[in-house]
Write a protein that holds these residues in place. Structure first.
Motif, PDB file in Angstrom:
ATOM      1  N   ILE A   1       0.864  -1.173   0.000  1.00  7.77           N
ATOM      2  CA  ILE A   1       0.000   0.000   0.000  1.00  7.77           C
ATOM      3  C   ILE A   1       0.905   1.227   0.000  1.00  7.77           C
ATOM      4  O   ILE A   1       1.724   1.410   0.904  1.00  7.77           O
ATOM      5  CB  ILE A   1      -0.926   0.020   1.230  1.00  7.77           C
ATOM      6  CG1 ILE A   1      -1.765  -1.265   1.284  1.00  7.77           C
ATOM      7  CG2 ILE A   1      -1.837   1.248   1.190  1.00  7.77           C
ATOM      8  CD1 ILE A   1      -2.615  -1.377   2.525  1.00  7.77           C
ATOM      9  N   HIS A   2       0.781   2.071  -1.019  1.00  9.21           N
ATOM     10  CA  HIS A   2       1.618   3.256  -1.121  1.00  9.21           C
ATOM     11  C   HIS A   2       1.167   4.333  -0.132  1.00  9.21           C
ATOM     12  O   HIS A   2       0.085   4.254   0.456  1.00  9.21           O
ATOM     13  CB  HIS A   2       1.570   3.807  -2.548  1.00  9.21           C
ATOM     14  CG  HIS A   2       2.107   2.867  -3.575  1.00  9.21           C
ATOM     15  ND1 HIS A   2       3.429   2.499  -3.623  1.00  9.21           N
ATOM     16  CD2 HIS A   2       1.494   2.204  -4.600  1.00  9.21           C
ATOM     17  CE1 HIS A   2       3.622   1.658  -4.626  1.00  9.21           C
ATOM     18  NE2 HIS A   2       2.464   1.462  -5.233  1.00  9.21           N
ATOM     19  N   GLU A   3       2.007   5.340   0.060  1.00 13.17           N
ATOM     20  CA  GLU A   3       1.701   6.412   1.004  1.00 13.17           C
ATOM     21  C   GLU A   3       0.427   7.160   0.648  1.00 13.17           C
ATOM     22  O   GLU A   3      -0.274   7.664   1.526  1.00 13.17           O
ATOM     23  CB  GLU A   3       2.877   7.391   1.088  1.00 13.17           C
ATOM     24  CG  GLU A   3       4.129   6.795   1.725  1.00 13.17           C
ATOM     25  CD  GLU A   3       5.239   7.824   1.855  1.00 13.17           C
ATOM     26  OE1 GLU A   3       5.015   8.990   1.448  1.00 13.17           O
ATOM     27  OE2 GLU A   3       6.323   7.468   2.361  1.00 13.17           O
ATOM     28  N   ASP A   4       0.098   7.228  -0.652  1.00 15.60           N
ATOM     29  CA  ASP A   4      -1.129   7.911  -1.064  1.00 15.60           C
ATOM     30  C   ASP A   4      -2.362   7.014  -0.961  1.00 15.60           C
ATOM     31  O   ASP A   4      -3.465   7.418  -1.341  1.00 15.60           O
ATOM     32  CB  ASP A   4      -0.987   8.460  -2.487  1.00 15.60           C
ATOM     33  CG  ASP A   4      -0.789   7.353  -3.534  1.00 15.60           C
ATOM     34  OD1 ASP A   4      -0.761   6.166  -3.146  1.00 15.60           O
ATOM     35  OD2 ASP A   4      -0.663   7.691  -4.725  1.00 15.60           O
ATOM     36  N   GLY A   5      -2.181   5.785  -0.462  1.00 13.28           N
ATOM     37  CA  GLY A   5      -3.300   4.871  -0.287  1.00 13.28           C
ATOM     38  C   GLY A   5      -3.562   3.961  -1.467  1.00 13.28           C
ATOM     39  O   GLY A   5      -4.398   3.044  -1.370  1.00 13.28           O
ATOM     40  N   SER A   6      -2.874   4.185  -2.575  1.00 11.51           N
ATOM     41  CA  SER A   6      -3.078   3.316  -3.742  1.00 11.51           C
ATOM     42  C   SER A   6      -2.411   1.960  -3.508  1.00 11.51           C
ATOM     43  O   SER A   6      -1.529   1.808  -2.651  1.00 11.51           O
ATOM     44  CB  SER A   6      -2.522   3.972  -5.005  1.00 11.51           C
ATOM     45  OG  SER A   6      -1.120   4.167  -4.903  1.00 11.51           O
ATOM     46  N   LEU A   7      -2.838   0.970  -4.273  1.00 12.77           N
ATOM     47  CA  LEU A   7      -2.396  -0.403  -4.076  1.00 12.77           C
ATOM     48  C   LEU A   7      -1.541  -0.879  -5.239  1.00 12.77           C
ATOM     49  O   LEU A   7      -1.899  -0.681  -6.404  1.00 12.77           O
ATOM     50  CB  LEU A   7      -3.611  -1.328  -3.944  1.00 12.77           C
ATOM     51  CG  LEU A   7      -4.694  -0.904  -2.943  1.00 12.77           C
ATOM     52  CD1 LEU A   7      -5.906  -1.819  -3.084  1.00 12.77           C
ATOM     53  CD2 LEU A   7      -4.155  -0.937  -1.522  1.00 12.77           C
ATOM     54  N   SER A   8      -0.433  -1.507  -4.923  1.00 11.65           N
ATOM     55  CA  SER A   8       0.370  -2.177  -5.942  1.00 11.65           C
ATOM     56  C   SER A   8      -0.056  -3.636  -5.977  1.00 11.65           C
ATOM     57  O   SER A   8       0.019  -4.339  -4.964  1.00 11.65           O
ATOM     58  CB  SER A   8       1.858  -2.068  -5.622  1.00 11.65           C
ATOM     59  OG  SER A   8       2.626  -2.834  -6.550  1.00 11.65           O
ATOM     60  N   ILE A   9      -0.518  -4.093  -7.142  1.00 11.94           N
ATOM     61  CA  ILE A   9      -1.049  -5.454  -7.263  1.00 11.94           C
ATOM     62  C   ILE A   9      -0.234  -6.224  -8.302  1.00 11.94           C
ATOM     63  O   ILE A   9       0.010  -5.730  -9.412  1.00 11.94           O
ATOM     64  CB  ILE A   9      -2.529  -5.433  -7.682  1.00 11.94           C
ATOM     65  CG1 ILE A   9      -3.371  -4.735  -6.597  1.00 11.94           C
ATOM     66  CG2 ILE A   9      -3.056  -6.842  -7.935  1.00 11.94           C
ATOM     67  CD1 ILE A   9      -4.828  -4.567  -6.956  1.00 11.94           C
ATOM     68  N   CYS A  10       0.204  -7.421  -7.911  1.00  6.35           N
ATOM     69  CA  CYS A  10       0.831  -8.342  -8.857  1.00  6.35           C
ATOM     70  C   CYS A  10      -0.254  -9.273  -9.360  1.00  6.35           C
ATOM     71  O   CYS A  10      -0.890  -9.979  -8.574  1.00  6.35           O
ATOM     72  CB  CYS A  10       1.955  -9.132  -8.187  1.00  6.35           C
ATOM     73  SG  CYS A  10       2.778 -10.294  -9.298  1.00  6.35           S
TER      74      CYS A  10
END
Length: 289
Positions: free
Chosen positions: A69-78
């Protein structure tokens, strides 16, 4: 996690090492931390499973994983991960090292909860440390989320107006795939092929000397069958290319796929090629697929 299950999912580790009590305790500690986070946070978290599709809906996936979960709240998904390595961060949440791909960033609000209590497999180095086959697997409870998408076929038809003398002017291909799924001399042959399978195509783009159509279905090759009993009910006979020869195969059209069943070339009871003359005639009149 039950010890029997823990042992059963660590066959690769056991092929080179010996599981110790510390390995089981490590797995139990990780599972407890993930369960605790599962209870205290109802929003998507690292380790949760995601299903959706990438490349504008052309490539569905069912077991993607939230990497971070990035600092801006967005999600990194594989979208198609291998078993991820994890560790505990200072805040009690898990950190992850994920291999696989592709990866994409998504907003939390894109995800819709599908299953409150699903499972995912994780790993960390066992009692032997970082070495060959030294990772210990374990299964922990996670949530399953879905990113809604509009399904799109990844199969297309390319039509060349002036091919060379050894080139089929009409080819059915898969985005990112190798070779042709089917090839035809005329649009009439393509139309007959599509009518047989119960599928269609739509013009997507056109430029001088070339046209491209999107097909309504994808194609899925299945493992070569050895006997007719291996072919599922509801399949329809069709002549197909197998090991360079035209033989009797089968297909089944579902909502989004055409399943292709070809006989194994070593299964003499079902692998019965046409003669060379019949093969040439069939190819000239119908194309090849």
């Amino acid at each position: 996690m039950e010890r029997e299950r823990f042992i059963s999912i660590n066959g690769r580790f056991l092929s080179s090492h010996v599981l110790k009590e510390t390995d089981f305790e490590m797995a139990e500690n990780y599972i407890a931390a993930i369960e605790h986070n599962h209870e205290r946070c109802k929003t998507p978290q690292a380790g949760d499973v995601v299903e959706g599709a990438y490349y504008d809906g052309k490539f569905p996936y069912s077991n993607g994983i939230i990497e971070k979960i990035h600092e801006d709240g967005s999600l990194s998904i594989c979208y198609q991960p291998y078993i991820p390595f994890i560790w505990l961060k200072k805040d009690g949440f898990i950190g992850m090292s994920v291999s696989g791909g592709p990866f994409g960033n998504h907003k939390t609000e894109e995800l819709v909860l599908v299953e409150e209590n699903d499972e995912a497999m994780f790993c960390d180095w066992g009692n032997c440390g970082a070495c060959k086959d030294g990772a210990v697997n374990f299964i922990a409870p996670v949530r399953r989320w879905r990113i809604p998408y509009e399904w799109r076929s990844k199969t297309y038809v390319g039509v060349i107006d002036e091919p060379n003398e050894r080139q089929y002017p009409i080819s059915v291909k898969e985005l990112g795939g190798f070779g042709n799924i089917a090839s035809f001399w005329t649009m009439e042959q393509l139309d007959r092929f599509c009518k047989t399978l119960g599928i269609s195509y739509t013009l997507m783009q056109e430029r001088p000397g070339y046209r491209e159509y999107s097909m309504s279905h994808n194609f899925r090759e299945t493992k070569g069958f050895w006997k007719l009993e291996d072919v599922p009910a509801g399949c329809t006979p069709i002549k197909l290319l197998s090991n360079g020869s035209m033989v009797d195969g089968y297909f089944r059209t579902t909502e989004h796929e055409v399943e292709i069943y070809r006989p194994n070339p070593n299964a003499k009871a079902v692998y019965k090629p046409l003669s060379i003359e019949e093969h040439i005639t069939f190819q000239r009149e119908n194309g090849i697929y």
